[in-house]
Every structure is written in C-alpha cells, then in structure tokens.
Design an enzyme around this catalytic site. Structure first.
Site, PDB file in Angstrom:
ATOM      1  N   ASN A  88       0.653  -0.958  -0.193  1.00  0.00           N
ATOM      2  CA  ASN A  88       0.376  -0.176  -0.012  1.00  0.00           C
ATOM      3  C   ASN A  88       0.645   1.355   0.086  1.00  0.00           C
ATOM      4  OD1 ASN A  88       0.912  -0.158   2.468  1.00  0.00           O
ATOM      5  ND2 ASN A  88      -0.739   0.078   3.381  1.00  0.00           N
TER       6      ASN A  88
ATOM      7  N   HIS B 288       3.526   2.248   2.126  1.00  0.00           N
ATOM      8  CA  HIS B 288       3.822   2.137   3.562  1.00  0.00           C
ATOM      9  C   HIS B 288       5.828   1.940   3.248  1.00  0.00           C
ATOM     10  CE1 HIS B 288       2.984  -1.588   5.402  1.00  0.00           C
ATOM     11  NE2 HIS B 288       4.767  -1.987   4.993  1.00  0.00           N
TER      12      HIS B 288
ATOM     13  N   GLU C 161       1.566   3.828   7.680  1.00  0.00           N
ATOM     14  CA  GLU C 161       1.117   4.023   6.887  1.00  0.00           C
ATOM     15  C   GLU C 161      -0.105   5.300   6.534  1.00  0.00           C
ATOM     16  OE1 GLU C 161       0.461   0.338   6.337  1.00  0.00           O
ATOM     17  OE2 GLU C 161      -0.161  -0.547   7.936  1.00  0.00           O
TER      18      GLU C 161
HETATM   19  C1  F6R Z   1      10.036  -2.742   7.776  1.00  0.00           C
HETATM   20  C2  F6R Z   1       9.504  -1.724   7.167  1.00  0.00           C
HETATM   21  C3  F6R Z   1       8.556  -2.716   6.394  1.00  0.00           C
HETATM   22  C4  F6R Z   1       8.487  -3.000   4.951  1.00  0.00           C
HETATM   23  C5  F6R Z   1       7.416  -4.126   3.641  1.00  0.00           C
HETATM   24  C6  F6R Z   1       7.935  -4.496   3.113  1.00  0.00           C
HETATM   25  O1  F6R Z   1      10.836  -2.863   8.706  1.00  0.00           O
HETATM   26  O2  F6R Z   1       9.879  -1.041   7.310  1.00  0.00           O
HETATM   27  O3  F6R Z   1       8.114  -0.760   5.703  1.00  0.00           O
HETATM   28  O4  F6R Z   1       9.420  -2.158   3.849  1.00  0.00           O
HETATM   29  O5  F6R Z   1       6.117  -3.931   4.624  1.00  0.00           O
HETATM   30  O6  F6R Z   1       8.253  -5.958   3.105  1.00  0.00           O
HETATM   31  P1  F6R Z   1       8.328  -6.457   1.937  1.00  0.00           P
HETATM   32  O7  F6R Z   1       9.783  -6.996   2.077  1.00  0.00           O
HETATM   33  O8  F6R Z   1       8.591  -8.380   3.248  1.00  0.00           O
HETATM   34  O9  F6R Z   1       7.211  -6.594   0.968  1.00  0.00           O
END
Ligand code: F6R
Length: 256
Positions: A136, A138, A143
C-alpha cells in the site's frame, strides 16, 4: 533521484548491499538505518558474505531499525529484533549494544518512541537509511494517511498490512494490530536513502510513488523530496515506470 534497474532480485540485492558496504567502507563509524521484510534479505546475505570473505568491518557501525510490533518480545520469532538478529546482526562483527530496534514491550511506548528519536539525534542522525515499501506504499509502518507524522510514533496497522504480514504468522489474528515506527522526520533527515523494491505486485505502486503526486496517502511518494535517494528496483518492479526524467543505470551499465 538515481534509479538502478537490476535484472532480478539477486542483482537488486547485490546492488543494494554494495551501496551499504561502500557506506561502511568510506566511514567505519556509519549510522545505518535498517528495514525488515522479505525484500532486504538478499542484501543482508550479501553483506554477511562480504563480512566473511572480504573483511567488511561492522565493528564501529551503529544501526537503527525502522519499526517494531507493539507487544512482541524480542525473542518472539516474528519480532523485528529477532528478524534483524537472524538475518544480519548475529552474523557480522557488530557490537550488539550499538544495534537499536524500538522495544515492542516498553512499559511506556510513547516514551520509548521519544527516547528512540532522541538517541538518533544524539548520534548525529542516520547516514544511510535502507527502506522497503509495503503493497500500500507504506515505508516503515507509516501507513497511508491524510498527514505525515514526523516523530517516531505508535501506529495502528491497516487491514492491508495485517493481511500482507499474516504470511509470517500461524493465523491472521495473531498479527499485532499496533507497531512503533520511525516517523518521516528521521527518515527524511537521513543523509542518504536507499529504497529497494522487488516484484510485479508492487510495480504500479512504485510508479505512483516515484512518478505520481506527493501525498501522505502514498507514503513512499515523499521520497521524491529527499535530496539523495538511490532507488534499486528489479525489472519486475520497474516494469510500469516511465523512467524518463531520472538517471537510470541498468545492469550492463554498472561496473562489476
Ligand atoms: C519493515 C518495513 C516495511 C517493509 C514493507 C515491505 O521494517 O519497514 O515497510 O519494508 O512492509 O515488506 P516486504 O519487503 O516483506 O514486502
């Protein structure tokens, strides 16, 4: 903004690791901001390889992680402290006391957030912040919202994030509903940002984030305002981008 388009996840991870490793080689006392999630795992593996085989030295490095679930102990297999130790910190010569992850079990989470920002300020800020991006848009656990929150703070996770992260838990209802996350201030004050995104599923969102309007509804779009951001995408993640106005490096243009 510089954009590196790597041919696949492995190459993307190598590029990302090389940027982090260069930072540590240039300044042994670097302060590195770290992320969890599936995306940076390959880069962490490459950093461990460079530590073992090429003498990459983490002895004077400090690290600050972006976020942590509220209510998960550091020994919980899904806590971000556990993740960081498992995928990087336990495998290199870093001083554990110089590795920082917000304490998800803090008695007073608000004060924990304030203390975290204070520590980042006292150390002189983050030299290089590694970021991934959620489906999304973030970054950290910032968020989509109608405003940007500056300090490290407590956030209620969106249904989309809970769903995405449920792949790591036995049951969706076990996913914590709240987390602590660095806010936009420490992230945007980092001297350099490296933003890694992989896979077709995020291609549309990454295009909107980097080529569309800057809005807190798509948190990663704020990176367009950062003065030194290196984007490292694999070809799948880059597949929707125009890439016209950016300085693009493809794999074959990069020296090896
Ligand atoms: C975790 C973080 C999150 C992840 C995001 C992507 O420390 O900062 O913003 O980078 O949720 O997660 P993946 O890489 O699992 O798709």
């Amino acid at each position: 903004m510089r954009i590196i388009v790597a041919k696949d996840y492995t190459e993307m991870s190598k590029r990302a690791a090389d940027i982090i490793a260069s930072q540590v080689r240039i300044n042994a006392h670097s302060v590195i901001g770290l992320a969890t999630g599936s995306t940076p795992i390959g880069a962490y593996e490459e950093l461990i390889r460079q530590y073992n085989e090429e003498g990459l030295n983490f002895g004077n490095v400090d690290t600050f992680n972006l976020d942590e679930y509220l209510g998960l102990n550091c020994t919980h297999s899904q806590s971000y402290r556990y993740f960081m130790n498992k995928y990087l910190l336990d495998h290199v010569n870093i001083d554990p006391d110089r590795t920082h992850v917000p304490d998800g079990m803090a008695e007073d989470p608000e004060s924990e957030c304030e203390a975290y920002d204070q520590l980042i300020r006292e150390i002189g800020g983050i030299d290089l912040q590694l970021l991934g991006m959620g489906n999304n848009g973030h970054i950290g656990f910032n968020e989509p919202s109608s405003f940007y929150t500056a300090p490290t703070h407590i956030v209620k996770l969106t249904e989309s994030t809970i769903k995405a992260n449920s792949r790591y838990f036995d049951n969706e209802k076990d996913v914590p509903r709240y987390a602590m996350t660095m806010g936009f201030r420490p992230i945007m004050q980092a001297k350099r940002v490296i933003f890694v995104v992989s896979g077709k599923a995020k291609a549309k969102v990454v295009k909107e984030a980097l080529e569309g309007p800057i809005t807190p509804q798509l948190p990663a779009s704020i990176l367009q305002l950062h003065h030194d951001v290196i984007v490292v995408l694999d070809q799948d993640a880059a597949s929707e981008m125009d890439l016209k106005d950016n300085f693009i490096l493809t794999d074959d243009q990069l020296f090896r």
